[in-house]
Design an enzyme around this catalytic site. Structure first.
Site, PDB file in Angstrom:
ATOM      1  N   VAL A 194       0.502   1.231  -4.839  1.00 57.36           N
ATOM      2  CA  VAL A 194      -0.288   2.455  -4.820  1.00 57.36           C
ATOM      3  C   VAL A 194       0.219   3.346  -5.946  1.00 57.36           C
ATOM      4  O   VAL A 194       1.424   3.584  -6.060  1.00 57.36           O
ATOM      5  CB  VAL A 194      -0.179   3.180  -3.465  1.00 57.36           C
ATOM      6  CG1 VAL A 194      -1.037   4.435  -3.472  1.00 57.36           C
ATOM      7  CG2 VAL A 194      -0.594   2.273  -2.333  1.00 57.36           C
ATOM      8  N   GLY A 244       0.586  -5.541  -3.073  1.00 61.81           N
ATOM      9  CA  GLY A 244       0.037  -4.634  -4.049  1.00 61.81           C
ATOM     10  C   GLY A 244       0.827  -3.355  -4.136  1.00 61.81           C
ATOM     11  O   GLY A 244       1.928  -3.233  -3.608  1.00 61.81           O
ATOM     12  N   GLY A 299       3.999  -2.643  -1.742  1.00 61.19           N
ATOM     13  CA  GLY A 299       4.141  -3.519  -0.588  1.00 61.19           C
ATOM     14  C   GLY A 299       4.147  -4.958  -1.033  1.00 61.19           C
ATOM     15  O   GLY A 299       4.322  -5.259  -2.226  1.00 61.19           O
ATOM     16  N   GLN A 300       3.934  -5.856  -0.072  1.00 60.01           N
ATOM     17  CA  GLN A 300       4.040  -7.276  -0.383  1.00 60.01           C
ATOM     18  C   GLN A 300       2.922  -7.750  -1.299  1.00 60.01           C
ATOM     19  O   GLN A 300       3.104  -8.642  -2.109  1.00 60.01           O
ATOM     20  CB  GLN A 300       4.015  -8.096   0.914  1.00 60.01           C
ATOM     21  CG  GLN A 300       4.201  -9.586   0.701  1.00 60.01           C
ATOM     22  CD  GLN A 300       4.223 -10.349   2.013  1.00 60.01           C
ATOM     23  OE1 GLN A 300       4.116  -9.765   3.076  1.00 60.01           O
ATOM     24  NE2 GLN A 300       4.364 -11.657   1.925  1.00 60.01           N
ATOM     25  N   ASP A 349       0.227   4.375  12.560  1.00 58.83           N
ATOM     26  CA  ASP A 349       1.338   4.985  11.806  1.00 58.83           C
ATOM     27  C   ASP A 349       1.032   6.449  11.514  1.00 58.83           C
ATOM     28  O   ASP A 349       1.211   6.915  10.389  1.00 58.83           O
ATOM     29  CB  ASP A 349       1.580   4.199  10.511  1.00 58.83           C
ATOM     30  CG  ASP A 349       2.918   4.557   9.862  1.00 58.83           C
ATOM     31  OD1 ASP A 349       3.743   5.224  10.521  1.00 58.83           O
ATOM     32  OD2 ASP A 349       3.136   4.185   8.691  1.00 58.83           O
ATOM     33  N   LEU A 384       3.357   5.585  -6.372  1.00 53.49           N
ATOM     34  CA  LEU A 384       3.583   6.196  -5.066  1.00 53.49           C
ATOM     35  C   LEU A 384       4.305   5.256  -4.115  1.00 53.49           C
ATOM     36  O   LEU A 384       5.027   5.679  -3.227  1.00 53.49           O
ATOM     37  CB  LEU A 384       2.249   6.625  -4.445  1.00 53.49           C
ATOM     38  CG  LEU A 384       1.495   7.758  -5.144  1.00 53.49           C
ATOM     39  CD1 LEU A 384       0.169   8.002  -4.450  1.00 53.49           C
ATOM     40  CD2 LEU A 384       2.327   9.030  -5.161  1.00 53.49           C
ATOM     41  N   GLY A 385       4.076   3.949  -4.265  1.00 58.44           N
ATOM     42  CA  GLY A 385       4.724   2.997  -3.367  1.00 58.44           C
ATOM     43  C   GLY A 385       4.235   1.596  -3.643  1.00 58.44           C
ATOM     44  O   GLY A 385       3.363   1.364  -4.480  1.00 58.44           O
TER      45      GLY A 385
END
Length: 832
Positions: free
Chosen positions: A553, A551, A548-549, A688, A545-546
């Site tokens: 998802v 980890g 980041g720095q 957000d 799904l996505g």
């Protein structure tokens, strides 16, 4: 618009100066005494628990303390706008703190000055317990190299302190200005006091050897009888003189600097309300002193006079690269009165010094090159040119090496990502090797890890590291070097930093989802995790799904999840069918801080229990990589869901597209308001909120999540500052963008934008007609509140009652925006 708003905001000059980060060395921290070796001055660092956990003086502090202090040497002059204090907690073993304290400061190490606020009060309110960090604005800010914290008590008691200073380097280099004392003007309605009330030097008939309002960063308003600062007298922002008191027709001000400098410009912020006989100066004559003697030939400058525009403005004086350590300027009257609120200098430090001791500062000497001289012989010109060419070649080589390393690192990163993806598919499908996570072992991680880039930026949030980059987009906050000065704006008394008692947990995907009050976090995370360990072998990878720095998802199917869930979870799926879940996974190479934050997030998420908030179902923390398993809704996120649908009507019938009724749109919006009402009741700030962060289940069920920022699909919704801070500016309130201030009121603003998305079926981005830079400029219009701001237009399907709710969410004053409880109630009334 007012010139005072066309300048750099001092909200930018609020960086920690190095007590908590370690940039300030132990040898630069001293104290009057110490309780023991383990409570020495070097342990007085904010947010540190080394030694016995704080600096503590040898004896208990008596009322009217004048001898006990903690002193910090910044090694150079700094502009200090904020201070932070903390007591001695020592993991629950200590309970000493300073309820009040005073500050003394010095620019030369010999003359010490007691700080006073704008009302003349010296005592600053400190801590109420041993662990919370309390931030206090210094109004006015101070310019100093040495700072002392002096605890104050109303009775004899033991105190301990941990401290931090916030600000930035004082680039002007100005250490004092000497000027005539400001005078009183009598208007028909009331007197206006134009004295320099915060001047920290001697004041008799003139002001000598000090700094004050001409260097405090605050520019006066167009109307000099008003003030940015509340509860002060008319004329407070300006220092002013009447020509009847000066037979010579000029006011002379002398400026002394830390060392010889190469001066390019001087900017003087002047009032020009000519209807009250106030004008900018008609001429200025400046003399320069590089050593002991003043240059014989002065510099003369005459600005263009303006009798049409009464606005206050900066007048820029070209100083033509004069070398000097002192400047004496004579400002000639153009009318009865002359009012200044700020004077700044732009300069480069001279390439040589002819004296080892800078005048009147006591600062450590900056050694000159061998055989210093004012003139460069022609015979040395070739050598100088050769050195410059060599330096240029070296710089070019360094740049090439840096670029090569960046390219190489990106290649390695891509390769490692591919390896990680391949490894993940296998690791989620098979039982990983057992590795029990030992929290005590994590505390022994190397010092190098603890100083990683994952450190919290304080007081500004970690996703808002550089507001200056945004402020520079606004003409009101930044100008060219020919026009700008260095004032800052007070905005309705709102502090320019995130609240001190907020703890930000940065999720593994890089999205700061919840900003959590420290007290709330302690209450929530103080218990054991209320979720069970889930076998990894029962997870089947579906898609990423996505990321980041720290980890990623993943969308997974979980077999037998019903056996691990308590009765609060109801799955409309038989026990033998897999459940769709989202798995947040921390990378195995994440540092200690990231791991600790991950575990805190698990504890807190396990306590969030609301039908409209994504729930934590289970965890995998007995082996690496650490995972948390959350709900995932079968219809995906609300943005994609609505963009695939059409409103009910003739157009939908012709296109044979799936539809969503207006009633169901309201139902989904009401659920989002209900979830946010729950979060706000816990004082959680989402930061957000948007349709991309709302998931859709059966029967239009909505749950608020936090995956949006990590998905490449929505990268266009975030404004990136030089690859660092990433901000959803089209959903953010003006105070979040300009001041870095995130509150429930800023979440309300984002809800209004989210409601606008829903009523538009997510067919377009908010402010789609504006570029990112224009969106930021529009926040400046909200800030100025001159009725020129652009609002999102009323959607076609949106009735007036719903649009009124949106507009109320976008009110300039945060206190005038509705609460989520009020929004939820209003939406319930609108629903048929």
């Amino acid at each position: 618009s007012e010139v005072n708003r066309l300048v750099e905001s001092t909200s930018v000059c609020r960086y920690p100066l190095g007590m908590s980060g370690g940039q300030i060395q132990d040898e630069d921290i001293s104290a009057s005494s110490q309780w023991s070796e383990t409570t020495a001055a070097r342990y007085g660092r904010l947010d540190f628990e080394e030694g016995d956990g704080a600096w503590c003086p040898e004896m208990s502090v008596e009322p009217d303390n004048v001898k006990e202090f903690l002193q910090i040497d910044l090694r150079s002059l700094h502009f200090i706008t904020l201070v932070g204090t903390q007591g001695r907690h020592a993991g629950g073993m200590g309970n000493e703190f300073a309820q009040m304290y005073k500050i003394k400061y010095s620019r030369d190490g010999s003359r010490w000055i007691s700080w006073r606020n704008r009302q003349g009060k010296q005592v600053i309110e400190g801590n109420r317990n041993a662990y919370d960090i309390v931030l206090k604005d210094l109004e006015p800010p101070i310019i100093a190299r040495f700072v002392r914290f002096m605890p104050v008590t109303d009775h004899s008691m033991n105190v301990c302190m941990r401290v931090e200073l916030y600000g930035c380097e004082w680039l002007d280099g100005l250490v004092s200005y000497n000027a005539p004392v400001g005078e009183q003007m009598t208007l028909p309605t009331y007197p206006v006091y134009l004295n320099d009330s915060v001047y920290d030097g001697a004041i008799i008939y003139s002001m000598t050897e000090g700094l004050g309002q001409l260097t405090d960063g605050v520019c006066g308003l167009d109307d000099f009888a008003l003030s940015h600062v509340y509860n002060v007298w008319p004329g407070y922002d300006y220092v002013g003189w009447n020509n009847e008191s000066f037979p010579s027709e000029y006011v002379e001000i002398m400026f002394e600097f830390d060392r010889i400098r190469n001066f390019t410009t001087m900017k003087v912020h002047c009032n020009n309300m000519f209807s009250w006989h106030v004008k900018t100066f008609r001429q200025v004559v400046c003399y320069f002193r590089s050593e002991s003697d003043w240059e014989a030939t002065p510099l003369t400058f005459s600005p263009v006079m303006d009798e049409k525009n009464p606005s206050a403005r900066f007048v820029t004086v070209n100083l033509a690269n004069h070398m000097a350590s002192a400047i004496k300027c004579q400002f000639y009257f153009a009318d009865a009165w002359m009012l200044f609120s700020e004077i700044t200098f732009q300069s480069d430090t001279a390439m040589y010094n002819t004296t080892l001791t800078p005048p009147k500062t006591g600062l450590p000497p900056r050694l000159p090159p061998k055989n210093p001289t004012h003139k460069v012989d022609d015979s040395n010109t070739r050598i100088l040119i050769g050195c410059l060419v060599a330096i240029i070649f070296i710089l070019v080589a360094i740049i090439v090496i840096i670029l090569w390393r960046q390219v190489w690192q990106k290649m390695l990163e891509k390769a490692s990502r591919r390896m990680l993806d391949d490894e993940l598919t296998a690791s989620l499908s098979t039982q990983s090797e057992t590795f029990v996570y030992n929290h005590n072992q994590s505390n022994t991680t190397s010092e190098q890890e603890s100083n990683s880039t994952y450190e919290r930026i304080f007081p500004l949030g970690p996703d808002y590291q550089e507001p200056s980059r945004l402020l520079s987009k606004l003409p009101e906050f930044a100008q060219s070097s020919e026009e700008s000065g260095s004032c800052y704006q007070h905005v309705n008394g709102v502090p320019h930093y995130a609240e001190a008692d907020i703890v930000n947990l940065q999720g593994v995907t890089g999205s700061n989802t919840y900003a959590i009050p420290a007290v709330t976090m302690d209450l929530l995370s103080g218990k054991d995790v209320a979720v069970e360990e889930f076998p990894r072998k029962l997870l089947t990878f579906k898609e990423k799904l996505g990321e980041g720095q720290f980890g990623e998802v993943h969308l997974c199917e979980a077999e037998g999840m019903q056996e691990f869930m308590n009765k609060e979870f109801l799955f409309d799926i038989s026990e033998d069918q897999p459940v769709l879940v989202a798995v947040k996974m921390l990378r195995s190479d994440a540092n200690k801080n990231a791991r600790n934050d991950f575990l805190k997030e698990i504890k807190i998420m396990s306590r969030l229990k609301d039908p409209n908030i994504i729930r934590l179902l289970a965890v995998c923390i007995y082996s690496d990589p650490l995972c948390m398993i959350t709900e995932y809704m079968e219809n995906g996120d609300l943005n994609q869901f609505l963009s695939r649908h059409e409103p009910e009507g003739q157009l939908a019938l012709l296109s044979n597209a799936p539809t969503v009724s207006f009633n169901n749109l309201c139902y989904m919006a009401t659920q989002i308001a209900s979830g946010m009402k729950y979060l706000s009741s816990l004082n959680f700030v989402h930061r957000d909120l948007a349709t991309r962060n709302c998931l859709v289940g059966k029967n239009y069920t909505i749950k608020i999540a936090d995956f949006g920022m990590s998905r490449n699909l929505y990268s266009g919704d975030y404004y990136r500052i030089q690859g660092r801070a990433v901000l959803p500016i089209r959903w953010m309130s003006w105070e979040s963008i300009l001041l870095g201030k995130f509150t429930t009121a800023s979440d309300v603003w984002a809800f209004g934008v989210t409601l606008w998305e829903i009523l538009n079926f997510c067919k377009e981005q908010p402010y789609s007609q504006l570029t990112d830079e224009q969106v930021i400029e529009n926040t400046g219009e909200f800030f100025r509140d001159q009725k020129r701001q652009i609002y999102l237009p009323q959607p076609v399907l949106c009735p007036d009652s719903l649009y009124k709710i949106m507009l109320s969410c976008w009110r300039r004053n945060t206190k005038e925006r509705p609460s989520f409880q009020e929004i939820h109630r209003a939406l319930l009334e609108i629903q048929p």
